[in-house]
Design an enzyme around this catalytic site. Structure first.
Site, PDB file in Angstrom:
ATOM      1  N   PRO A  92     -43.850   6.281 -46.813  1.00  0.00           N
ATOM      2  CA  PRO A  92     -44.184   5.819 -45.861  1.00  0.00           C
ATOM      3  C   PRO A  92     -45.470   4.818 -46.184  1.00  0.00           C
ATOM      4  O   PRO A  92     -46.183   5.307 -47.380  1.00  0.00           O
ATOM      5  CB  PRO A  92     -44.520   6.849 -45.235  1.00  0.00           C
ATOM      6  CG  PRO A  92     -44.770   8.084 -46.017  1.00  0.00           C
ATOM      7  CD  PRO A  92     -43.729   7.869 -47.100  1.00  0.00           C
ATOM      8  N   PHE A  94     -49.368   3.564 -44.476  1.00  0.00           N
ATOM      9  CA  PHE A  94     -50.106   4.276 -43.668  1.00  0.00           C
ATOM     10  C   PHE A  94     -50.209   3.845 -42.280  1.00  0.00           C
ATOM     11  O   PHE A  94     -50.089   5.086 -41.600  1.00  0.00           O
ATOM     12  CB  PHE A  94     -51.485   3.829 -44.247  1.00  0.00           C
ATOM     13  CG  PHE A  94     -52.003   4.334 -45.468  1.00  0.00           C
ATOM     14  CD1 PHE A  94     -52.596   5.623 -45.306  1.00  0.00           C
ATOM     15  CD2 PHE A  94     -51.521   3.870 -46.670  1.00  0.00           C
ATOM     16  CE1 PHE A  94     -53.070   6.176 -46.706  1.00  0.00           C
ATOM     17  CE2 PHE A  94     -52.130   4.397 -47.861  1.00  0.00           C
ATOM     18  CZ  PHE A  94     -52.699   5.781 -47.823  1.00  0.00           C
ATOM     19  N   ARG A  95     -49.922   2.854 -41.735  1.00  0.00           N
ATOM     20  CA  ARG A  95     -50.304   2.687 -40.375  1.00  0.00           C
ATOM     21  C   ARG A  95     -48.892   2.089 -39.437  1.00  0.00           C
ATOM     22  O   ARG A  95     -49.253   1.920 -38.226  1.00  0.00           O
ATOM     23  CB  ARG A  95     -51.118   1.713 -39.938  1.00  0.00           C
ATOM     24  CG  ARG A  95     -52.679   2.212 -40.714  1.00  0.00           C
ATOM     25  CD  ARG A  95     -53.745   1.177 -40.344  1.00  0.00           C
ATOM     26  NE  ARG A  95     -54.933   1.721 -40.737  1.00  0.00           N
ATOM     27  CZ  ARG A  95     -55.462   1.549 -42.015  1.00  0.00           C
ATOM     28  NH1 ARG A  95     -54.778   1.129 -43.232  1.00  0.00           N
ATOM     29  NH2 ARG A  95     -56.794   2.332 -42.473  1.00  0.00           N
ATOM     30  N   GLN A 165     -51.945  -0.916 -56.608  1.00  0.00           N
ATOM     31  CA  GLN A 165     -53.033   0.104 -55.538  1.00  0.00           C
ATOM     32  C   GLN A 165     -52.061   1.390 -55.343  1.00  0.00           C
ATOM     33  O   GLN A 165     -52.769   2.302 -54.713  1.00  0.00           O
ATOM     34  CB  GLN A 165     -52.886  -0.731 -54.307  1.00  0.00           C
ATOM     35  CG  GLN A 165     -53.492  -2.063 -54.396  1.00  0.00           C
ATOM     36  CD  GLN A 165     -53.708  -2.862 -52.940  1.00  0.00           C
ATOM     37  OE1 GLN A 165     -53.869  -2.233 -52.005  1.00  0.00           O
ATOM     38  NE2 GLN A 165     -53.447  -3.968 -53.219  1.00  0.00           N
ATOM     39  N   ILE A 167     -50.224   4.976 -56.239  1.00  0.00           N
ATOM     40  CA  ILE A 167     -50.336   6.291 -56.719  1.00  0.00           C
ATOM     41  C   ILE A 167     -48.986   6.971 -56.749  1.00  0.00           C
ATOM     42  O   ILE A 167     -48.909   7.960 -57.285  1.00  0.00           O
ATOM     43  CB  ILE A 167     -51.556   7.122 -56.445  1.00  0.00           C
ATOM     44  CG1 ILE A 167     -51.088   7.804 -54.694  1.00  0.00           C
ATOM     45  CG2 ILE A 167     -53.042   6.540 -56.244  1.00  0.00           C
ATOM     46  CD1 ILE A 167     -51.722   8.653 -54.381  1.00  0.00           C
ATOM     47  N   ASP A 168     -48.025   6.281 -56.407  1.00  0.00           N
ATOM     48  CA  ASP A 168     -46.548   7.033 -56.487  1.00  0.00           C
ATOM     49  C   ASP A 168     -45.950   7.094 -57.679  1.00  0.00           C
ATOM     50  O   ASP A 168     -44.767   7.817 -57.860  1.00  0.00           O
ATOM     51  CB  ASP A 168     -45.613   6.141 -55.473  1.00  0.00           C
ATOM     52  CG  ASP A 168     -45.339   4.903 -55.835  1.00  0.00           C
ATOM     53  OD1 ASP A 168     -45.362   4.397 -56.932  1.00  0.00           O
ATOM     54  OD2 ASP A 168     -45.370   3.989 -54.922  1.00  0.00           O
ATOM     55  N   SER A 261     -51.428  -6.906 -48.128  1.00  0.00           N
ATOM     56  CA  SER A 261     -52.236  -7.976 -47.280  1.00  0.00           C
ATOM     57  C   SER A 261     -53.348  -8.395 -47.694  1.00  0.00           C
ATOM     58  O   SER A 261     -54.383  -9.087 -47.512  1.00  0.00           O
ATOM     59  CB  SER A 261     -52.209  -7.589 -45.841  1.00  0.00           C
ATOM     60  OG  SER A 261     -52.863  -6.540 -45.911  1.00  0.00           O
ATOM     61  N   ASN A 284     -44.308 -10.964 -49.275  1.00  0.00           N
ATOM     62  CA  ASN A 284     -44.759  -9.940 -48.401  1.00  0.00           C
ATOM     63  C   ASN A 284     -44.136 -10.266 -47.034  1.00  0.00           C
ATOM     64  O   ASN A 284     -43.433 -11.237 -46.839  1.00  0.00           O
ATOM     65  CB  ASN A 284     -46.303 -10.062 -48.339  1.00  0.00           C
ATOM     66  CG  ASN A 284     -47.033  -8.785 -47.589  1.00  0.00           C
ATOM     67  OD1 ASN A 284     -46.733  -7.748 -48.225  1.00  0.00           O
ATOM     68  ND2 ASN A 284     -48.006  -9.340 -46.804  1.00  0.00           N
TER      69      ASN A 284
END
Length: 390
Positions: A92, A94-95, A165, A167-168, A261, A284
């Site tokens: 997932p 974040f928002r 960016q 961390i997976d 973004s 994107n």
């Protein structure tokens, strides 16, 4: 088609999860001298810069980018990636309403969602973070088409570096090594004891075992809590991020930005560090132009330009990262190769997972160092760290 027509991006989509950025640190200090800073500020403000080159790309389109690569005009490609490259793996963002990570954190009874990634809260209440880590750590996540496309760039000798960016650890799962990768917001790949007098380091396998078998991972030397090396609010980005960007970006000859973004500093400002003659491709689900004009004016923003009369090097593909990578691979003549790699690698991961589950139960399988394509199998989920103000 004219160059201007080719540069106009598709519009009408603003709901993609790839607009959600990861978390970051406060903006980095400007390292130019005062005179250079003032000179740059005035030239940007008064538009006194030399006229931009107009023949970098045959056309401002994905096809123009493909021709640029095929004509061997670039061999030092940098990829900047964010949460959007991993959402098709089931991780997932974040928002996103109803499905984003912050929405799902309500069950942990936090004072506010971001608290789970704050150093102060973690020190007092580490349990919610590790409950979340266990939820996101099962090992069912497989790298996406986008991840394998970056590996293809590396294997073809075209990738200078991937700045992520996320961390997976999915970049590592596909085979990108330490030298290929800058994990700007940290990683689950290593962990350290939180006791400042100890700081013992632990590896991914150790942390996985702790998360699945114990309430909290405790240091074997001092019994303090051990924290994965991801960047929480208030923590600095890894020193290697700043050191490497100084040498990488001036020699970058193609910048590919995917699944972000570009709203979080200092990561977003990296796009402004490439030379003026370097094309920039954004893949994107929505267009980004780096929102703060003042930051762009001061040289701390991205200032991507897709549709003005002065646009000369920026290209946008509006859609999913996987679709964008497949479209570019098709134009390069690499599509069949890319799809074959994804199919074989996913089948290998599935077979190893099924074999391990049959022997030991549902936990994620252990990996041997002799298996480079899957030795870093266990992603931690796309729990990126981000600015509290974003």
């Amino acid at each position: 088609m004219s160059k201007r027509q080719a540069s106009e991006p598709k519009t009408g989509t603003n709901s993609g999860s790839e607009s959600a950025d990861s978390q970051g640190e406060a903006g980095e200090p400007v390292d130019a001298s005062q005179m250079d800073f003032l000179r740059n500020l005035l030239s940007r403000s008064l538009d006194l810069r030399e006229q931009q080159p107009t023949e970098i790309l045959d056309e401002l389109s994905l096809g123009g980018i493909a021709k640029y690569i095929l004509n061997k005009k670039c061999e030092k490609i940098i990829c900047m990636v964010g949460a959007g490259i991993s959402t098709s793996a089931g991780i997932p963002d974040f928002r996103s309403p109803g499905t984003g990570l912050y929405h799902n954190l309500q069950k942990y009874d936090l004072p506010y969602p971001e608290a789970i990634f704050e150093t102060g809260y973690f020190k007092q209440h580490p349990e919610p973070f590790f409950a979340l880590a266990k939820e996101l750590y099962p090992g069912q996540f497989k790298p996406t088409v986008c991840h394998y496309f970056m590996r293809m760039l590396r294997d073809k000798g075209l990738l200078l570096r991937c700045y992520t960016q996320n961390i997976d650890t999915l970049e590592r799962v596909v085979g990108l090594e330490d030298d290929d990768l800058i994990e700007a917001h940290g990683t689950f790949y290593t962990s350290h004891c939180t006791n400042s007098e100890c700081k013992k380091q632990y590896n991914l396998e150790w942390m996985k075992t702790q998360i699945f078998t114990k309430p909290l991972p405790k240091c074997e030397q001092c019994n303090s809590v051990v924290k994965p090396d991801i960047v929480f609010f208030g923590e600095s980005l890894p020193p290697r991020f700043f050191a490497t960007m100084e040498s990488d970006f001036p020699k970058c000859d193609l910048l590919i930005i995917m699944g972000t973004s570009l709203q979080v500093q200092p990561f977003a400002s990296l796009a402004s560090r490439v030379p003026d003659t370097t094309p920039r491709l954004l893949i994107n689900k929505e267009i980004t132009r780096q929102g703060d004009p003042l930051m762009a004016l001061l040289g701390l923003g991205t200032s991507l330009d897709f549709d003005s009369e002065k646009a000369y090097r920026d290209v946008a593909y509006v859609g999913s990262c996987d679709d964008g990578c497949l479209a570019l691979a098709d134009l390069l003549g690499w599509k069949d190769e890319l799809e074959d790699i994804v199919k074989k690698e996913h089948a290998l991961i599935d077979s190893k997972t099924e074999s391990a589950q049959g022997a030991t139960g549902p936990q994620a399988p252990d990996r041997k160092e002799s298996e480079p394509e899957t030795k870093r199998r266990e992603p931690a989920g796309d729990v990126e760290t981000e600015k509290a103000a974003s």
